[in-house]
Design a protein around this motif. Structure first.
Motif, PDB file in Angstrom:
ATOM      1  N   ASP A   1       0.750  -0.996  -0.019  1.00 16.06           N
ATOM      2  CA  ASP A   1      -0.084  -0.036   0.086  1.00 16.06           C
ATOM      3  C   ASP A   1       0.843   1.223   0.062  1.00 16.06           C
ATOM      4  O   ASP A   1       1.637   1.343   0.808  1.00 16.06           O
ATOM      5  CB  ASP A   1      -0.873  -0.140   1.371  1.00 16.06           C
ATOM      6  CG  ASP A   1      -1.977   1.324   1.354  1.00 16.06           C
ATOM      7  OD1 ASP A   1      -1.869   1.994   0.364  1.00 16.06           O
ATOM      8  OD2 ASP A   1      -2.565   1.187   2.433  1.00 16.06           O
ATOM      9  N   THR A   2       0.648   2.075  -0.922  1.00 14.11           N
ATOM     10  CA  THR A   2       1.578   3.175  -1.089  1.00 14.11           C
ATOM     11  C   THR A   2       0.856   4.498  -0.746  1.00 14.11           C
ATOM     12  O   THR A   2       1.380   5.625  -0.916  1.00 14.11           O
ATOM     13  CB  THR A   2       2.100   3.489  -2.523  1.00 14.11           C
ATOM     14  OG1 THR A   2       1.292   3.652  -3.533  1.00 14.11           O
ATOM     15  CG2 THR A   2       3.018   2.359  -2.827  1.00 14.11           C
ATOM     16  N   SER A   3      -0.341   4.539  -0.393  1.00 15.08           N
ATOM     17  CA  SER A   3      -1.301   5.653  -0.046  1.00 15.08           C
ATOM     18  C   SER A   3      -0.654   6.126   1.279  1.00 15.08           C
ATOM     19  O   SER A   3       0.057   5.462   2.370  1.00 15.08           O
ATOM     20  CB  SER A   3      -2.637   5.156   0.241  1.00 15.08           C
ATOM     21  OG  SER A   3      -2.838   4.355   1.385  1.00 15.08           O
ATOM     22  N   GLU A   4      -0.487   7.579   1.508  1.00 14.17           N
ATOM     23  CA  GLU A   4       0.179   8.164   2.464  1.00 14.17           C
ATOM     24  C   GLU A   4      -0.327   8.017   3.736  1.00 14.17           C
ATOM     25  O   GLU A   4       0.108   7.846   4.864  1.00 14.17           O
ATOM     26  CB  GLU A   4       0.416   9.584   2.200  1.00 14.17           C
ATOM     27  CG  GLU A   4       1.281  10.013   1.046  1.00 14.17           C
ATOM     28  CD  GLU A   4       1.457  11.243   0.473  1.00 14.17           C
ATOM     29  OE1 GLU A   4       0.907  12.169   1.575  1.00 14.17           O
ATOM     30  OE2 GLU A   4       1.668  11.620  -0.500  1.00 14.17           O
ATOM     31  N   ASN A   5      -1.890   7.622   3.648  1.00 13.20           N
ATOM     32  CA  ASN A   5      -2.647   7.347   5.102  1.00 13.20           C
ATOM     33  C   ASN A   5      -2.922   6.082   5.125  1.00 13.20           C
ATOM     34  O   ASN A   5      -3.933   5.688   6.166  1.00 13.20           O
ATOM     35  CB  ASN A   5      -3.633   8.316   5.030  1.00 13.20           C
ATOM     36  CG  ASN A   5      -4.491   7.975   3.650  1.00 13.20           C
ATOM     37  OD1 ASN A   5      -4.449   7.383   2.900  1.00 13.20           O
ATOM     38  ND2 ASN A   5      -5.772   8.619   3.758  1.00 13.20           N
ATOM     39  N   ALA A   6      -2.241   4.912   4.488  1.00  9.79           N
ATOM     40  CA  ALA A   6      -2.391   3.693   4.669  1.00  9.79           C
ATOM     41  C   ALA A   6      -4.029   3.446   4.475  1.00  9.79           C
ATOM     42  O   ALA A   6      -4.309   2.536   5.823  1.00  9.79           O
ATOM     43  CB  ALA A   6      -1.709   3.092   5.894  1.00  9.79           C
TER      44      ALA A   6
END
Length: 292
Positions: free
Chosen positions: A253-258
């Motif tokens: 997962d590369t989203s900044e807010n997981a």
């Protein structure tokens, strides 16, 4: 201890150690079969190994083999990747198919076309331009391209050739199994800007800081142990051009807010907000990085 060994001695002792370490038992016949040496030479080789690593192997007269001891400490430094490939494909000195059932299995949908692969690798070594017929989503019936390849890489799912593409005038990845034909173009002049030394995304290395996914706090210690994390992080240095493939293959997962959910999403890129590279859009969560 092993610094005075010749290259041949290191190779043959590594063979002894590999078979003993991974299969438990090793014999003179194993050396005779692979290296085509006499029984007396095989005996001397085992004597040499035992003098360098006493206690690693114990000879069992009833079965006429040496047994690897559980407390043994290997003396030949080997690459993990080489050990795994040997377990799946056999020993590196033979290109023939292995007849016996391998101890390890690769899980892959397809094999690489060796004719195409060899044409590509020859072009890399000879620094040649090659004309390829290439299938793509935009050219489902294939189209001709002139490329200058400089490397091949396993993305985790497919083998790619990294090359300068004279159609788009930029460095790109081409899936080897989408290449229908490859023909060298002799006498072509290759400018420095079209060689691997000018491929910035290939030559630059980025560090991925990977952590257990914050949504799986109950499994945090298990995930950290499985991926051999240190202080809660797996630090992986990878070529910038290949980073997206690795993140995609491992469902990171590369989203900044997981924000991603699912039992298959066990890892999170902790430093996602610090990294920007081609192929990041391939990675799970990249389109959600700005969501709160």
């Amino acid at each position: 201890m092993t610094t005075n060994l010749t290259g041949y001695q290191t190779e043959i002792l590594a063979h002894i150690e590999f078979i003993g370490r991974f299969y438990g038992l090793v014999s003179r016949a194993d050396l005779i079969k692979r290296f085509d040496i006499s029984e007396a030479s095989a005996t001397r080789t085992f004597q040499l190994y035992n003098s360098l690593a006493p206690g690693n192997l114990i000879y069992k007269p009833n079965i006429r083999r040496y047994e690897w001891q559980d407390a043994a400490k290997p003396i030949i430094d080997v690459a993990m990747s080489k050990c795994v490939s040997t377990l799946t494909d056999g020993f590196g000195d033979s290109f023939a198919r292995i007849d016996e059932e391998p101890i390890a299995i690769k899980n892959s949908l397809f094999n690489v076309n060796l004719e195409v692969l060899s044409a590509v690798t020859r072009a890399i070594k000879r620094k040649q331009v090659i004309k390829i017929d290439y299938f793509s989503k935009s050219s489902p019936r294939s189209s001709a391209r002139d490329i200058i390849p400089h490397a091949i890489a396993d993305s985790g799912l497919r083998w790619h050739v990294r090359a300068f593409d004279r159609k788009s005038m930029e460095f790109r990845d081409f899936v080897i199994n989408r290449i229908k034909k490859a023909k060298p173009l002799s006498g072509e002049v290759i400018p420095e800007t079209q060689t691997g030394s000018s491929d910035n995304d290939w030559n630059e290395v980025v560090e991925l800081k990977i952590q257990a996914h914050p949504n799986l706090s109950g499994s945090k210690s298990m995930i950290e142990f499985e991926y051999r994390m240190v202080d809660g992080l797996l630090r992986k240095k990878v070529r910038k051009a290949l980073a997206g493939y690795l993140l995609d293959t491992w469902n990171i997962d590369t989203s900044e807010n997981a924000c991603l959910r699912g039992n298959h999403v066990m890892l999170h890129l902790k430093n996602s907000n610090e990294l920007s590279f081609p192929g990041k859009l391939l990675a799970p969560g990249s389109l959600h990085s700005n969501n709160n």
